[in-house]
Design an enzyme around this catalytic site. Structure first.
Site, mmCIF file in Angstrom:
data_model
loop_
_atom_site.group_PDB
_atom_site.id
_atom_site.type_symbol
_atom_site.label_atom_id
_atom_site.label_comp_id
_atom_site.label_asym_id
_atom_site.label_seq_id
_atom_site.Cartn_x
_atom_site.Cartn_y
_atom_site.Cartn_z
ATOM 1 N N THR A 225 0.861 -1.187 0.000
ATOM 2 C CA THR A 225 0.000 0.000 0.000
ATOM 3 C C THR A 225 0.897 1.237 0.000
ATOM 4 O OG1 THR A 225 -0.197 0.069 2.410
ATOM 5 C CG2 THR A 225 -1.867 -1.201 1.228
ATOM 6 N N GLY A 227 -0.217 4.756 0.584
ATOM 7 C CA GLY A 227 -0.930 5.962 1.015
ATOM 8 C C GLY A 227 -1.862 6.461 -0.069
ATOM 9 N N ASP A 261 -5.350 -0.608 8.272
ATOM 10 C CA ASP A 261 -6.273 -1.599 8.839
ATOM 11 C C ASP A 261 -7.633 -1.548 8.119
ATOM 12 O OD1 ASP A 261 -4.343 -2.393 10.642
ATOM 13 O OD2 ASP A 261 -5.001 -1.000 12.202
HETATM 14 P P1 ADP Z 1 -0.707 2.554 6.659
HETATM 15 O O1 ADP Z 1 -1.949 3.080 7.282
HETATM 16 O O2 ADP Z 1 -0.377 1.150 7.070
HETATM 17 O O3 ADP Z 1 0.471 3.486 6.757
HETATM 18 P P2 ADP Z 1 -1.067 3.449 3.889
HETATM 19 O O4 ADP Z 1 -0.655 4.808 4.337
HETATM 20 O O5 ADP Z 1 -0.351 2.864 2.730
HETATM 21 O O6 ADP Z 1 -1.001 2.382 5.084
HETATM 22 O O7 ADP Z 1 -2.629 3.507 3.577
HETATM 23 C C1 ADP Z 1 -3.384 2.356 3.338
HETATM 24 C C2 ADP Z 1 -4.413 2.643 2.268
HETATM 25 O O8 ADP Z 1 -5.251 3.732 2.715
HETATM 26 C C3 ADP Z 1 -3.847 3.113 0.940
HETATM 27 O O9 ADP Z 1 -3.517 2.011 0.109
HETATM 28 C C4 ADP Z 1 -5.021 3.911 0.379
HETATM 29 O O10 ADP Z 1 -5.987 3.048 -0.172
HETATM 30 C C5 ADP Z 1 -5.625 4.560 1.627
HETATM 31 N N1 ADP Z 1 -5.085 5.913 1.870
HETATM 32 C C6 ADP Z 1 -4.110 6.256 2.762
HETATM 33 N N2 ADP Z 1 -3.876 7.590 2.707
HETATM 34 C C7 ADP Z 1 -4.723 8.094 1.775
HETATM 35 C C8 ADP Z 1 -4.971 9.412 1.249
HETATM 36 N N3 ADP Z 1 -4.296 10.470 1.681
HETATM 37 N N4 ADP Z 1 -5.919 9.542 0.294
HETATM 38 C C9 ADP Z 1 -6.619 8.471 -0.152
HETATM 39 N N5 ADP Z 1 -6.426 7.219 0.301
HETATM 40 C C10 ADP Z 1 -5.495 7.019 1.255
#
Ligand code: ADP
Length: 314
Positions: A225, A227, A261
């Site tokens: 993933t 973000g 999560d």
């Molecule tokens: P973690 O919470 O483990 O750090 P990520 O930051 O990769 O994981 O976020 C997990 C998922 O949440 C991403 O793959 C995306 O689908 C969604 N996501 C996270 N941040 C954003 C954002 N700023 N805008 C849209 N979707 C987001």
């Protein structure tokens, strides 16, 4: 709750941790007592979070976890039951406190955190054995690494459906057996960087390279993933091909805690409900639901519910 003994789509084996969050002007120095200006209590732990995320979307979920034989353990189980989670195997562990995270957050967003894992340390292979009938009937299993690796490995090996290992917190030397035992490995870019000993994963190209490395390390299918950029994935048997599923654009990001999560819970829900659909479609759905969660404060409190979640034509 009725008798939901065998009636489970998504099985989660993992942690339950209570968050105690104190908001302070600045973080205290050593030996210093300071006044905070706000307190919040939240229910967390990656295992319980992912279970609640899937349950809110409509999965029949069971959580295999350990809480303490104390007030917080009781409150945690009540919270899970309110969310519709089968807690028959979320048990109190004698002589251990419920896992807690004591978090201080300063005005400039700095934080310090103390985690006492407590009862989570009691979760082991015997819990897998006791809940064997759930392992036989569920369609998707979610595991993380906030509880013992040996127990998680046992859970993954026992399960014959689609198992997802969210290898968080990440380890530098993840045992190969662990990676090989899960159908899908899902990590964020920071975890992927640590696991592959890569300096930074910022670009899609770097993420794609990391999926390849994780497969070389023993993982089957890999999802990373990214973000707001969504996720990349490579499927077992086709490690040369890595695909990008773009994230959903949101108007305003409020709090990204627990986005991972929300993603994993939604992924499990969608895989269990629509086994005929592609991994690309499952990830698209998970991106959509996780993007909802970043627009609301808190962790479990930000997860979409079936009646409010964004829908897709997928
Ligand atoms: P973690 O919470 O483990 O750090 P990520 O930051 O990769 O994981 O976020 C997990 C998922 O949440 C991403 O793959 C995306 O689908 C969604 N996501 C996270 N941040 C954003 C954002 N700023 N805008 C849209 N979707 C987001």
């Amino acid at each position: 709750m009725g008798d939901v003994k065998n009636d489970v789509d998504v099985l989660v084996y993992g942690s339950a941790i209570v968050d105690f969050i104190c908001y302070v002007d600045r973080l205290p120095k050593e030996g210093e007592t300071i006044r905070g200006h706000k307190f919040e209590n939240g229910f967390g732990g990656k295992g319980a979070n992912q279970c609640v995320a899937a349950a809110r979307l409509g999965s029949k979920c069971a959580l295999i976890a350990k809480v303490g034989n104390d007030t917080w353990g009781e409150k945690y189980l009540e919270n899970l039951q309110k969310e519709g989670v089968n807690t028959r195997h979320a048990k109190a562990c004698e002589g251990k406190s419920t896992g807690i995270a004591q978090i201080a957050v300063s005005n400039d967003g700095e934080n310090n955190i103390i985690i006492v894992t407590g009862a989570n340390d009691c979760l082991d292979g015997s819990d897998v054995h006791e809940a064997g009938y759930l392992f036989d009937s569920a369609q998707v299993l979610l595991c993380q690494l906030e509880t013992s690796v040996a127990g998680t490995l046992e859970a993954l090996k026992r399960f014959k459906g689609i198992s997802v290992l969210n290898a968080a917190p990440a380890m530098t030397n993840t045992p190969k057996e662990l990676l090989q035992s899960a159908s899908i490995l899902c990590v964020n870019e920071t975890e992927a960087a640590l696991m592959t000993q890569t300096e930074d994963i910022k670009t899609l190209e770097q993420a794609k390279l990391a999926t390849k490395k994780l497969m070389e390390m023993g993982a089957n299918t890999v999802i990373i993933t990214l973000g707001s950029q969504g996720a990349v994935y490579s499927e077992k048997g086709n490690s040369e091909k890595c695909y990008h599923v773009p994230g959903q654009k949101v108007d305003k990001v409020v709090d990204t805690t627990g986005a991972g999560d929300a993603f994993l819970g939604a992924l499990a829900y969608h895989m269990a409900k629509y086994p005929e659909k592609s991994l690309h479609q499952h990830i698209g759905y998970a991106n959509l639901q996780a993007s909802y969660s970043v627009q609301y404060p808190g962790t479990q409190s930000s997860f979409p519910k079936a009646q409010s979640c964004p829908s897709t034509s997928q």
